[in-house]
Design a protein around this motif. Structure first.
Motif, PDB file in Angstrom:
ATOM      1  N   ASN A   2       0.837  -1.183   0.000  1.00  0.00           N
ATOM      2  CA  ASN A   2       0.000   0.000   0.000  1.00  0.00           C
ATOM      3  C   ASN A   2       0.886   1.252   0.000  1.00  0.00           C
ATOM      4  O   ASN A   2       1.686   1.443   0.918  1.00  0.00           O
ATOM      5  CB  ASN A   2      -0.900  -0.011   1.246  1.00  0.00           C
ATOM      6  CG  ASN A   2      -1.877   1.125   1.254  1.00  0.00           C
ATOM      7  OD1 ASN A   2      -2.440   1.471   0.218  1.00  0.00           O
ATOM      8  ND2 ASN A   2      -2.083   1.719   2.411  1.00  0.00           N
ATOM      9  N   ILE A   4       0.912   5.438  -0.290  1.00  0.00           N
ATOM     10  CA  ILE A   4       0.258   6.747  -0.308  1.00  0.00           C
ATOM     11  C   ILE A   4       1.351   7.767  -0.572  1.00  0.00           C
ATOM     12  O   ILE A   4       2.391   7.761   0.099  1.00  0.00           O
ATOM     13  CB  ILE A   4      -0.422   7.061   1.032  1.00  0.00           C
ATOM     14  CG1 ILE A   4      -1.500   6.024   1.349  1.00  0.00           C
ATOM     15  CG2 ILE A   4      -1.010   8.473   1.010  1.00  0.00           C
ATOM     16  CD1 ILE A   4      -2.041   6.109   2.768  1.00  0.00           C
ATOM     17  N   TYR A   6       2.052  11.807  -0.759  1.00  0.00           N
ATOM     18  CA  TYR A   6       1.572  13.153  -0.454  1.00  0.00           C
ATOM     19  C   TYR A   6       2.277  14.124  -1.402  1.00  0.00           C
ATOM     20  O   TYR A   6       3.516  14.120  -1.490  1.00  0.00           O
ATOM     21  CB  TYR A   6       1.869  13.513   1.003  1.00  0.00           C
ATOM     22  CG  TYR A   6       1.101  12.637   1.964  1.00  0.00           C
ATOM     23  CD1 TYR A   6      -0.194  12.961   2.338  1.00  0.00           C
ATOM     24  CD2 TYR A   6       1.660  11.469   2.461  1.00  0.00           C
ATOM     25  CE1 TYR A   6      -0.916  12.140   3.204  1.00  0.00           C
ATOM     26  CE2 TYR A   6       0.950  10.644   3.327  1.00  0.00           C
ATOM     27  CZ  TYR A   6      -0.332  10.985   3.687  1.00  0.00           C
ATOM     28  OH  TYR A   6      -1.044  10.177   4.536  1.00  0.00           O
ATOM     29  N   ASN A  22       4.000   5.484 -12.057  1.00  0.00           N
ATOM     30  CA  ASN A  22       3.160   5.189 -13.225  1.00  0.00           C
ATOM     31  C   ASN A  22       3.911   4.396 -14.285  1.00  0.00           C
ATOM     32  O   ASN A  22       3.365   3.445 -14.855  1.00  0.00           O
ATOM     33  CB  ASN A  22       2.605   6.485 -13.817  1.00  0.00           C
ATOM     34  CG  ASN A  22       1.462   7.039 -13.001  1.00  0.00           C
ATOM     35  OD1 ASN A  22       0.605   6.301 -12.534  1.00  0.00           O
ATOM     36  ND2 ASN A  22       1.452   8.349 -12.831  1.00  0.00           N
ATOM     37  N   PRO A  27       0.823   0.518  -8.162  1.00  0.00           N
ATOM     38  CA  PRO A  27      -0.385   1.193  -7.673  1.00  0.00           C
ATOM     39  C   PRO A  27      -0.091   2.069  -6.465  1.00  0.00           C
ATOM     40  O   PRO A  27       0.746   1.728  -5.621  1.00  0.00           O
ATOM     41  CB  PRO A  27      -1.324   0.045  -7.306  1.00  0.00           C
ATOM     42  CG  PRO A  27      -0.474  -1.160  -7.193  1.00  0.00           C
ATOM     43  CD  PRO A  27       0.783  -0.926  -7.967  1.00  0.00           C
ATOM     44  N   PHE A  28      -0.777   3.202  -6.406  1.00  0.00           N
ATOM     45  CA  PHE A  28      -0.592   4.143  -5.305  1.00  0.00           C
ATOM     46  C   PHE A  28      -1.844   4.996  -5.170  1.00  0.00           C
ATOM     47  O   PHE A  28      -2.674   5.055  -6.079  1.00  0.00           O
ATOM     48  CB  PHE A  28       0.623   5.043  -5.557  1.00  0.00           C
ATOM     49  CG  PHE A  28       0.494   5.918  -6.772  1.00  0.00           C
ATOM     50  CD1 PHE A  28      -0.039   7.198  -6.670  1.00  0.00           C
ATOM     51  CD2 PHE A  28       0.886   5.461  -8.027  1.00  0.00           C
ATOM     52  CE1 PHE A  28      -0.183   7.999  -7.791  1.00  0.00           C
ATOM     53  CE2 PHE A  28       0.760   6.254  -9.149  1.00  0.00           C
ATOM     54  CZ  PHE A  28       0.221   7.534  -9.033  1.00  0.00           C
ATOM     55  N   GLU A  29      -1.932   5.673  -4.043  1.00  0.00           N
ATOM     56  CA  GLU A  29      -2.981   6.670  -3.827  1.00  0.00           C
ATOM     57  C   GLU A  29      -2.295   8.014  -3.654  1.00  0.00           C
ATOM     58  O   GLU A  29      -1.428   8.165  -2.781  1.00  0.00           O
ATOM     59  CB  GLU A  29      -3.789   6.344  -2.578  1.00  0.00           C
ATOM     60  CG  GLU A  29      -4.847   7.387  -2.279  1.00  0.00           C
ATOM     61  CD  GLU A  29      -5.591   7.140  -0.979  1.00  0.00           C
ATOM     62  OE1 GLU A  29      -6.267   8.075  -0.534  1.00  0.00           O
ATOM     63  OE2 GLU A  29      -5.483   6.035  -0.424  1.00  0.00           O
ATOM     64  N   GLU A  30      -2.670   8.979  -4.472  1.00  0.00           N
ATOM     65  CA  GLU A  30      -2.105  10.328  -4.353  1.00  0.00           C
ATOM     66  C   GLU A  30      -2.998  11.159  -3.445  1.00  0.00           C
ATOM     67  O   GLU A  30      -4.220  11.152  -3.576  1.00  0.00           O
ATOM     68  CB  GLU A  30      -2.010  10.995  -5.717  1.00  0.00           C
ATOM     69  CG  GLU A  30      -1.427  12.393  -5.639  1.00  0.00           C
ATOM     70  CD  GLU A  30      -1.312  13.091  -6.978  1.00  0.00           C
ATOM     71  OE1 GLU A  30      -0.786  14.213  -6.999  1.00  0.00           O
ATOM     72  OE2 GLU A  30      -1.758  12.526  -8.000  1.00  0.00           O
ATOM     73  N   ARG A  31      -2.361  11.879  -2.519  1.00  0.00           N
ATOM     74  CA  ARG A  31      -3.085  12.793  -1.628  1.00  0.00           C
ATOM     75  C   ARG A  31      -2.450  14.177  -1.755  1.00  0.00           C
ATOM     76  O   ARG A  31      -1.375  14.423  -1.226  1.00  0.00           O
ATOM     77  CB  ARG A  31      -3.053  12.297  -0.191  1.00  0.00           C
ATOM     78  CG  ARG A  31      -3.789  10.974  -0.040  1.00  0.00           C
ATOM     79  CD  ARG A  31      -3.939  10.554   1.389  1.00  0.00           C
ATOM     80  NE  ARG A  31      -4.673   9.284   1.451  1.00  0.00           N
ATOM     81  CZ  ARG A  31      -4.888   8.615   2.562  1.00  0.00           C
ATOM     82  NH1 ARG A  31      -4.456   9.086   3.718  1.00  0.00           N
ATOM     83  NH2 ARG A  31      -5.558   7.485   2.525  1.00  0.00           N
TER      84      ARG A  31
END
Length: 81
Positions: A2, A4, A6, A22, A27-31
């Protein structure tokens, strides 16, 4: 794994790290912290600073990092060659 990341709008180091993730289909979550006070608060709580890009990778914090630092970390975890 996982991830994330920032980020801040307009940050060239953020763009480089996002491109690395990319390009390698990681896979990642951008905040984005400037437009979201909650994400900004998370960034400060996790990293004890306000600089980006900063990453939370399964609880391991890479604060104020760059493409090379992230690349080396991902290589050490077997996600990049």
């Amino acid at each position: 794994m996982n991830i994330i990341i920032y980020t801040k709008r307009g940050c060239p180091w953020c763009r480089d790290v996002l491109a690395l993730l990319n390009e390698n289909n990681i896979p990642f979550e951008e905040r984005e912290v400037l437009s979201n006070p909650e994400f900004y608060k998370e960034l400060v709580e996790k990293t004890k600073q306000t600089k980006t890009p900063s990453l939370d990778i399964d609880g391991f914090i890479l604060a104020d990092s760059d493409r090379n630092q992230v690349s080396e970390f991902l290589k050490s975890k077997g996600l990049l060659q």
